[in-house]
Design a protein around this motif. Structure first.
Motif, PDB file in Angstrom:
ATOM      1  N   ILE A  57      27.107  27.551 -15.500  1.00 21.61           N
ATOM      2  CA  ILE A  57      28.120  28.145 -16.381  1.00 21.61           C
ATOM      3  C   ILE A  57      29.412  28.206 -15.571  1.00 21.61           C
ATOM      4  O   ILE A  57      29.484  28.929 -14.581  1.00 21.61           O
ATOM      5  N   GLU A  58      30.385  27.444 -15.978  1.00 18.86           N
ATOM      6  CA  GLU A  58      31.635  27.380 -15.213  1.00 18.86           C
ATOM      7  C   GLU A  58      32.520  28.601 -15.452  1.00 18.86           C
ATOM      8  O   GLU A  58      33.249  29.025 -14.571  1.00 18.86           O
ATOM      9  N   GLN A  59      32.457  29.102 -16.693  1.00 15.17           N
ATOM     10  CA  GLN A  59      33.315  30.235 -17.038  1.00 15.17           C
ATOM     11  C   GLN A  59      32.569  31.201 -17.938  1.00 15.17           C
ATOM     12  O   GLN A  59      31.657  30.785 -18.666  1.00 15.17           O
TER      13      GLN A  59
ATOM     14  N   CYS B   6      48.458  34.167  -6.503  1.00  9.90           N
ATOM     15  CA  CYS B   6      48.202  33.570  -7.806  1.00  9.90           C
ATOM     16  C   CYS B   6      48.068  34.683  -8.842  1.00  9.90           C
ATOM     17  O   CYS B   6      47.827  35.825  -8.510  1.00  9.90           O
ATOM     18  N   SER B   7      48.249  34.291 -10.122  1.00 10.57           N
ATOM     19  CA  SER B   7      48.233  35.298 -11.172  1.00 10.57           C
ATOM     20  C   SER B   7      46.803  35.776 -11.422  1.00 10.57           C
ATOM     21  O   SER B   7      45.835  35.115 -11.037  1.00 10.57           O
ATOM     22  N   TYR B  12      40.913  35.032 -12.600  1.00 14.80           N
ATOM     23  CA  TYR B  12      39.834  35.114 -13.584  1.00 14.80           C
ATOM     24  C   TYR B  12      39.230  33.728 -13.824  1.00 14.80           C
ATOM     25  O   TYR B  12      38.014  33.560 -13.803  1.00 14.80           O
ATOM     26  N   ARG B  13      40.085  32.750 -14.031  1.00 11.76           N
ATOM     27  CA  ARG B  13      39.598  31.382 -14.288  1.00 11.76           C
ATOM     28  C   ARG B  13      38.775  30.855 -13.110  1.00 11.76           C
ATOM     29  O   ARG B  13      37.769  30.190 -13.295  1.00 11.76           O
ATOM     30  N   GLY B  14      39.198  31.178 -11.925  1.00  6.80           N
ATOM     31  CA  GLY B  14      38.529  30.671 -10.735  1.00  6.80           C
ATOM     32  C   GLY B  14      37.224  31.369 -10.392  1.00  6.80           C
ATOM     33  O   GLY B  14      36.373  30.799  -9.704  1.00  6.80           O
ATOM     34  N   HIS B  15      37.073  32.607 -10.865  1.00  6.71           N
ATOM     35  CA  HIS B  15      35.908  33.390 -10.420  1.00  6.71           C
ATOM     36  C   HIS B  15      35.022  33.944 -11.535  1.00  6.71           C
ATOM     37  O   HIS B  15      33.966  34.493 -11.242  1.00  6.71           O
ATOM     38  N   SER B  16      35.456  33.830 -12.782  1.00  9.96           N
ATOM     39  CA  SER B  16      34.671  34.455 -13.860  1.00  9.96           C
ATOM     40  C   SER B  16      33.288  33.820 -13.988  1.00  9.96           C
ATOM     41  O   SER B  16      32.305  34.500 -14.315  1.00  9.96           O
ATOM     42  N   LYS B  58      36.890  35.802  -2.827  1.00 11.04           N
ATOM     43  CA  LYS B  58      35.589  35.479  -3.420  1.00 11.04           C
ATOM     44  C   LYS B  58      34.528  36.519  -3.011  1.00 11.04           C
ATOM     45  O   LYS B  58      33.815  37.049  -3.852  1.00 11.04           O
ATOM     46  N   THR B  59      34.483  36.820  -1.707  1.00 10.66           N
ATOM     47  CA  THR B  59      33.512  37.801  -1.208  1.00 10.66           C
ATOM     48  C   THR B  59      33.740  39.160  -1.848  1.00 10.66           C
ATOM     49  O   THR B  59      32.795  39.845  -2.243  1.00 10.66           O
ATOM     50  N   TRP B  60      35.021  39.526  -1.930  1.00 11.40           N
ATOM     51  CA  TRP B  60      35.387  40.822  -2.505  1.00 11.40           C
ATOM     52  C   TRP B  60      34.934  40.910  -3.958  1.00 11.40           C
ATOM     53  O   TRP B  60      34.354  41.913  -4.380  1.00 11.40           O
ATOM     54  N   ILE B  61      35.173  39.851  -4.727  1.00  9.87           N
ATOM     55  CA  ILE B  61      34.791  39.847  -6.146  1.00  9.87           C
ATOM     56  C   ILE B  61      33.266  39.841  -6.285  1.00  9.87           C
ATOM     57  O   ILE B  61      32.715  40.554  -7.126  1.00  9.87           O
TER      58      ILE B  61
END
Lengths: 154, 168
Positions: A57-59, B6-7, B12-16, B58-61
């Protein structure tokens, strides 16, 4: 290396590629002659593969972002923002609070001395009243117990 | 640091995906995974200004995601809720989206397998086998020693192998 020693290494460092070349060679030598350890390694690889096999799941679903964006857009009252309590101003507030505490500590003995002095003078007055009351009591007591007729007046 | 580069939407897009995946495997329920994802990114949004960048973003999230997932798991246990696998009817697809079905179908087998692990072992094996984190990164996310990560992974894999043999 025996099977007991190698089992733990197989399930962690060997499987996850964390061993040095030399150690990897040693484990490989053991594996080539040990059916039980080879079977264990294969099982561990299958388990890992099964966990990875789930569709990627990418998103998160789009509506999750919509909900988050909606929540963020709502103005939230925050005391810290209201007071500007963040970043460097935190140090300013901290210093002011520390100063107030020091002032209270310094001022407290002076105030308490004044309070004691007032209390002393109040206590003196009260004690005088008590003595005065005691005197009058004794006078009354003396008079009540004496038969005035029997007094031999000189 | 991180927040200014970054915004929030980019973050969100990178880590959701990773947050949602982890929560879904941990909690085995799409609604819970969505709730955790929402909680995590609201927390990230609140704390982004104060994020000092001692750990990677990344680690924090991941750390926030693990904590939120464990909290929800604890709450759910307290409420004696039934996991979705027990009440899920694959034929009843009218109310759920296609994405949900795909996620749930793939998830069910792994969820069955992971059910035998305790929460600590489950988090470790998911971060390693599914997310591909290194031992050091896992140690950083969970605030534990690398040797503890190693022993938890070893025990988790032993348990999973035993479970798989029992299931087959």
């Amino acid at each position: 290396m025996n099977c007991g020693q190698i089992k733990d290494i197989l399930l962690t460092d060997f499987l996850d590629g964390r061993l040095s070349l030399e150690s990897t060679k040693t484990v490989d030598e053991h594996l080539s002659g040990c059916l039980a350890c080879r079977a264990l390694l294969m099982s561990a690889q299958q388990v890992d593969a099964q966990i990875k096999s789930v569709p990627v799941i990418e998103q998160a679903p789009f509506h999750v972002w919509a909900r988050i964006a909606n929540k963020i857009a709502q103005p939230v009252f925050c005391w810290q923002d209201f007071l500007g309590w963040g970043g460097r101003s935190r140090f300013v507030y901290g210093s002011v609070m520390a100063g107030l505490i020091v002032i209270l500590f310094v001022a407290n003995p002076i105030l308490s001395q004044r309070r004691m002095a007032t209390a002393d003078s109040d206590a003196d007055i009260v004690m005088q009243l008590v003595y005065a009351d005691e005197d009058s009591f004794f006078i009354e007591a003396d008079l009540s117990g004496i038969d005035l007729g029997s007094i031999d007046y000189l | 640091m991180g927040g200014e580069d970054c915004s929030f939407e980019d973050i969100y897009r990178g880590h959701s995906g990773m947050v949602y995946r982890l929560a879904l495997r941990m909690l085995s329920r799409v609604e819970d995974a969505e709730e955790v994802t929402q909680q995590v990114f609201l927390a990230v949004h609140r704390s982004l200004k104060t994020f000092e960048g001692k750990a990677s973003l990344k680690t924090w999230i991941y750390r926030i995601a693990v904590n939120c997932s464990l909290n929800l798991l604890k709450k759910r246990k307290n409420r004696f809720e039934v996991p979705w696998m027990e009440g899920f009817d694959p034929a009843d697809t009218k109310s759920v989206t296609e994405q949900k079905i795909a996620a749930e179908e793939g998830q069910s087998k792994v969820a069955d397998l992971l059910e035998c692990l305790n929460e600590d072992q489950k988090v470790c094996i998911l971060l390693r086998a599914q997310e591909g984190l290194t031992y050091e990164e896992i140690a950083d996310v969970l605030h534990i020693n690398v040797n503890t990560v190693r022993s938890r992974l070893s025990r988790a894999r032993m348990t999973l192998i035993a479970q798989k043999k029992g299931l087959l």
